[in-house]
Design a protein around this motif. Structure first.
Motif, mmCIF file in Angstrom:
data_model
loop_
_atom_site.group_PDB
_atom_site.id
_atom_site.type_symbol
_atom_site.label_atom_id
_atom_site.label_comp_id
_atom_site.label_asym_id
_atom_site.label_seq_id
_atom_site.Cartn_x
_atom_site.Cartn_y
_atom_site.Cartn_z
ATOM 1 N N PRO A 21 -4.977 -8.350 -6.890
ATOM 2 C CA PRO A 21 -5.546 -7.152 -7.518
ATOM 3 C C PRO A 21 -4.954 -5.849 -6.998
ATOM 4 O O PRO A 21 -5.160 -4.801 -7.589
ATOM 5 C CB PRO A 21 -7.035 -7.248 -7.157
ATOM 6 N N MET A 22 -4.235 -5.917 -5.872
ATOM 7 C CA MET A 22 -3.639 -4.702 -5.305
ATOM 8 C C MET A 22 -2.318 -5.052 -4.632
ATOM 9 O O MET A 22 -2.253 -5.963 -3.802
ATOM 10 C CB MET A 22 -4.581 -4.072 -4.282
ATOM 11 N N HIS A 23 -1.261 -4.329 -5.030
ATOM 12 C CA HIS A 23 0.034 -4.435 -4.364
ATOM 13 C C HIS A 23 0.279 -3.114 -3.641
ATOM 14 O O HIS A 23 0.223 -2.038 -4.243
ATOM 15 C CB HIS A 23 1.154 -4.701 -5.377
ATOM 16 N N LEU A 24 0.541 -3.200 -2.342
ATOM 17 C CA LEU A 24 0.759 -2.004 -1.532
ATOM 18 C C LEU A 24 2.177 -2.049 -0.972
ATOM 19 O O LEU A 24 2.551 -2.996 -0.277
ATOM 20 C CB LEU A 24 -0.251 -1.935 -0.394
ATOM 21 N N ILE A 25 2.965 -1.030 -1.295
ATOM 22 C CA ILE A 25 4.328 -0.903 -0.788
ATOM 23 C C ILE A 25 4.350 0.240 0.216
ATOM 24 O O ILE A 25 3.848 1.336 -0.063
ATOM 25 C CB ILE A 25 5.327 -0.618 -1.931
ATOM 26 N N VAL A 26 4.927 -0.003 1.382
ATOM 27 C CA VAL A 26 5.033 1.023 2.420
ATOM 28 C C VAL A 26 6.493 1.114 2.850
ATOM 29 O O VAL A 26 7.142 0.087 3.094
ATOM 30 C CB VAL A 26 4.142 0.699 3.636
ATOM 31 N N LEU A 29 2.665 -5.444 0.891
ATOM 32 C CA LEU A 29 1.423 -5.944 1.461
ATOM 33 C C LEU A 29 0.362 -6.131 0.378
ATOM 34 O O LEU A 29 0.468 -5.565 -0.721
ATOM 35 C CB LEU A 29 0.903 -4.973 2.526
ATOM 36 N N HIS A 30 -0.672 -6.910 0.724
ATOM 37 C CA HIS A 30 -1.759 -7.174 -0.216
ATOM 38 C C HIS A 30 -3.100 -6.990 0.491
ATOM 39 O O HIS A 30 -3.591 -7.916 1.145
ATOM 40 C CB HIS A 30 -1.616 -8.581 -0.807
ATOM 41 N N PRO A 31 -3.672 -5.800 0.394
ATOM 42 C CA PRO A 31 -4.953 -5.514 1.058
ATOM 43 C C PRO A 31 -6.094 -6.325 0.445
ATOM 44 O O PRO A 31 -5.985 -6.873 -0.660
ATOM 45 C CB PRO A 31 -5.152 -4.015 0.815
ATOM 46 N N THR A 32 -7.201 -6.373 1.171
ATOM 47 C CA THR A 32 -8.430 -6.979 0.667
ATOM 48 C C THR A 32 -9.482 -5.886 0.510
ATOM 49 O O THR A 32 -9.489 -4.898 1.245
ATOM 50 C CB THR A 32 -8.950 -8.063 1.625
ATOM 51 N N MET A 33 -10.385 -6.071 -0.469
ATOM 52 C CA MET A 33 -11.369 -5.042 -0.787
ATOM 53 C C MET A 33 -12.764 -5.464 -0.352
ATOM 54 O O MET A 33 -13.200 -6.589 -0.625
ATOM 55 C CB MET A 33 -11.371 -4.752 -2.292
ATOM 56 N N ASP A 57 -0.338 0.051 -6.056
ATOM 57 C CA ASP A 57 0.038 -0.386 -7.397
ATOM 58 C C ASP A 57 -1.067 -1.318 -7.897
ATOM 59 O O ASP A 57 -1.250 -2.410 -7.352
ATOM 60 C CB ASP A 57 1.390 -1.107 -7.302
ATOM 61 N N PHE A 58 -1.824 -0.890 -8.938
ATOM 62 C CA PHE A 58 -3.021 -1.632 -9.340
ATOM 63 C C PHE A 58 -3.325 -1.390 -10.813
ATOM 64 O O PHE A 58 -2.750 -0.492 -11.450
ATOM 65 C CB PHE A 58 -4.219 -1.200 -8.487
ATOM 66 N N THR A 59 -4.257 -2.189 -11.336
ATOM 67 C CA THR A 59 -4.727 -2.047 -12.713
ATOM 68 C C THR A 59 -6.249 -2.018 -12.703
ATOM 69 O O THR A 59 -6.895 -2.982 -12.283
ATOM 70 C CB THR A 59 -4.230 -3.207 -13.595
#
Length: 308
Positions: free
Chosen positions: A126-131, A142-146, A169-171
Motif C-alpha cells: 500500500p505504500m512505496h517509499l523511496i529515499v 522501502l515499505h513502511p507499515t501503517m 508513492d501511494f494510491t
C-alpha cells in the motif's frame, strides 16, 4: 352502539399491520447496516482496498507523475511538492544522525488535515517509499507499515550527512471507491559535513554484486520509448524472479530538482529481458535505479542517462 363498534379497528387487522410494519423496518435497517459495512471505515481502523489493477504495459506505466493520460504517460515528474491532489505528506521526524539506525514516521493528510487510512495495494504494497540523498546516492526502496491512526513507520539509516529526499508513492481510496495515485516528497536532514559526489557518466551497462546489467533504448524528451534491461550472471542470463508482482521496478530521478518517475514493466519478460516504456518529461540528466530479484534477493543496478 353498533356505530361505535363498527368504527373500532378489527384486532386481526391491527395485528397484521404491526407484523407488516415490523418486516419493512427490519429490511430498511438491514439495508442501511449493509451499506455501512461495505463503504464505512471505523474510526482509527485502517481499511485497505482491493488490489489496484494496473493496465497492461502498452505504454509507460508510471507512478509519480504530476499529470498523466489514461495510458499513464507522464507529462511532469512527481515528488516535487509536499502537497498535491488534496493530500499532504507530514513527516513526524525529519532529522537523523549519520550512519545510525533511526525510525521514519509520517502521515498522509487530507484537506481537513485528517490522517488518511485507506490505501490501495499497488504492486503488493500500500505504500512505496523511496529515499535518496540529493546528490542521487544512497538509494533505498522501502515499505513502511501503517498503524490504526494512519501513522506510517519504517526503520531508516542514512549513511552520510546531507539533505535527503523521501518520496511517498501511494494510491488513496475514497469512500466511493475512487482511487487517486499520488507521489509526495519531503526533505530529511542528516547534520554534518556534506560532501556531494559527482554523478557518474552515462554508460549502457553496469555491474552490481555478481551481475552485469545492460540496457537498450534511447529516451527522448516528451516521447514514449521502450527501454529493455538484460541481467546476466556468471553462466549467462540470470533467472529473474518476480519482485512486488513484476520482473523489475525502475525509478528515474532528474538531476537538479529530483523529479520522480516510478516505472513498471511489461507483465512478462520479452526475449528474456525486462521491458519498460519510459516517458522522460524534459531534457537533462537522470539517474535510473533498477530493482530486480534473483534467488529471493533484491539487487539494484544504477545508471546515468542523458536526455538531449
Amino acid at each position: 352502539m353498533p356505530d361505535q363498534v363498527s368504527a373500532a379497528p378489527d384486532r386481526s387487522t391491527l395485528r397484521l399491520a404491526l407484523v407488516v410494519g415490523g418486516l419493512v423496518l427490519a429490511v430498511l435497517l438491514g439495508f442501511g447496516l449493509g451499506r455501512m459495512n461495505t463503504t464505512g471505515t471505523a474510526t482509527g481502523s485502517p481499511s485497505l482496498a482491493a488490489d489496484h489493477t494496473d493496465p497492461p504495459g502498452i505504454g509507460p506505466h508510471n507512478h509519480g507523475s504530476a499529470t498523466s493520460t489514461d495510458q499513464g504517460a507522464a507529462t511532469e515528474p512527481g515528488g516535487l511538492a509536499v502537497s498535491s491532489a488534496g493530500f499532504t505528506l507530514a513527516p513526524l521526524t525529519t532529522e537523523f544522525p549519520a550512519g545510525r539506525p533511526g525510525q521514519l514516521r509520517f502521515q498522509v493528510r487530507d484537506v481537513q488535515r485528517r490522517p488518511v487510512t485507506r490505501f490501495a495495494v499497488v504492486h503488493d504494497k500500500p505504500m512505496h517509499l523511496i529515499v535518496v540523498r540529493r546528490d542521487l546516492t544512497g538509494y533505498q526502496h522501502l515499505h513502511p507499515t501503517m498503524a490504526a491512526d494512519g501513522t506510517w513507520s519504517v526503520p531508516l539509516t542514512l549513511a552520510q550527512p546531507g539533505v535527503w529526499r523521501a518520496y511517498a508513492d501511494f494510491t488513496v481510496v475514497a469512500d466511493n471507491g475512487a482511487q487517486t495515485a499520488v507521489t509526495l516528497g519531503a526533505d530529511l536532514v542528516v547534520p554534518g559535513d556534506y560532501q556531494p559526489r559527482p554523478l557518474p557518466g552515462p554508460a549502457p551497462s553496469t555491474t552490481v554484486d555478481q551481475f552485469t546489467v545492460g540496457y537498450q533504448g534511447t529516451p527522448q524528451a516528451g516521447a514514449t520509448v521502450p527501454l529493455t534491461f538484460r541481467v546476466d550472471g556468471a553462466g549467462g542470463a540470470a533467472p529473474l524472479e518476480r519482485y512486488l508482482g513484476a520482473y523489475g521496478h525502475l525509478v528515474a530521478l532528474r538531476e537538479g530538482d529530483l523529479g520522480y518517475l516510478h516505472v513498471h514493466p511489461e507483465p512478462e519478460l520479452v526475449d528474456g529481458q525486462i521491458k519498460f516504456w519510459l516517458t522522460t518529461p524534459g531534457p537533462g540528466r537522470y539517474r535510473l535505479y533498477l530493482d530486480f530479484q534473483v534467488g529471493t534477493e533484491v539487487h539494484t543496478a544504477e545508471f546515468t542517462l542523458t536526455v538531449p
